[in-house]
Design an enzyme around this catalytic site. Structure first.
Site, PDB file in Angstrom:
ATOM      1  N   CYS A 150     123.051  34.890 -34.859  1.00 38.39           N
ATOM      2  CA  CYS A 150     122.339  33.703 -34.373  1.00 38.39           C
ATOM      3  C   CYS A 150     121.126  33.520 -35.283  1.00 38.39           C
ATOM      4  CB  CYS A 150     121.963  33.831 -32.889  1.00 38.39           C
ATOM      5  SG  CYS A 150     120.890  35.224 -32.499  1.00 38.39           S
ATOM      6  N   ARG A 178     120.337  36.140 -29.279  1.00 39.74           N
ATOM      7  CA  ARG A 178     121.378  35.392 -28.558  1.00 39.74           C
ATOM      8  C   ARG A 178     122.757  35.959 -28.867  1.00 39.74           C
ATOM      9  NH1 ARG A 178     119.664  29.480 -30.479  1.00 39.74           N
ATOM     10  NH2 ARG A 178     118.982  30.711 -32.273  1.00 39.74           N
TER      11      ARG A 178
END
Length: 169
Positions: free
Chosen positions: A128, A133
């Site tokens: 990410c 994330r």
């Protein structure tokens, strides 16, 4: 980091409260213990690992950022776009859309990944912006039984700021 008794509360504290599970405002007393962190290099990928994997049919690269970051419309590094060949599966799409989101069913998640070409027979790299994330993507794939998953912890912060690596928009 070597901890073996670890759990994830699917739905978090919000779901816990929604289900009227027990809570307390009393101070928790923890007993001090010795813990030595032990990294597992095999679960991480470097920029060089990802570069070496580009264009290999036995590899899938998953970009867990938003579609706007993936296309370069939301610029968070010197360059926008994505790693060549990466598929965009926004980490937020892994969850239900109710007021206390939980991970979607294994069948739904499996279909989402397989439809994008991310299959268990491939080595999978996830990234990410900073691998926060995509760590959810990593966990989700591992829960689904993918055993060849590695997190690119340099992620787009490293890749997008390096003028010597290829990008796609």
């Amino acid at each position: 980091y070597g901890a073996t008794k670890v759990s994830v509360l699917n739905g978090g504290f919000k779901k816990w409260q929604k289900e009227a599970q027990a809570t307390s405002t009393e101070e928790t007393k923890a007993t001090a213990a010795q813990f030595t962190a032990q990294t597992k290099p095999a679960i991480f990928a470097s920029k060089d690992d990802v570069l070496a994997a580009l264009n290999k049919p036995s590899v899938a690269i998953v970009d867990a950022r938003s579609p706007a970051e993936y296309t370069g419309n939301d610029l968070r590094a010197k360059r926008g776009g994505h790693i060549p060949g990466a598929v965009n599966i926004d980490w937020t799409t892994l969850f239900t859309s109710d007021d206390a989101p939980v991970l979607k069913s294994p069948a739904e998640l499996r279909k989402m990944y397989e439809d994008a070409g991310v299959t268990k027979d491939k080595e999978v790299f996830v990234y990410c912006q900073t691998h926060q994330r995509s760590s959810v993507t990593y966990l989700t794939l591992r829960l689904l039984g993918y055993d060849k998953v590695r997190g690119y912890d340099g992620s787009w912060l490293e890749w997008g700021n390096d003028p010597d690596v290829p990008i796609e928009k």
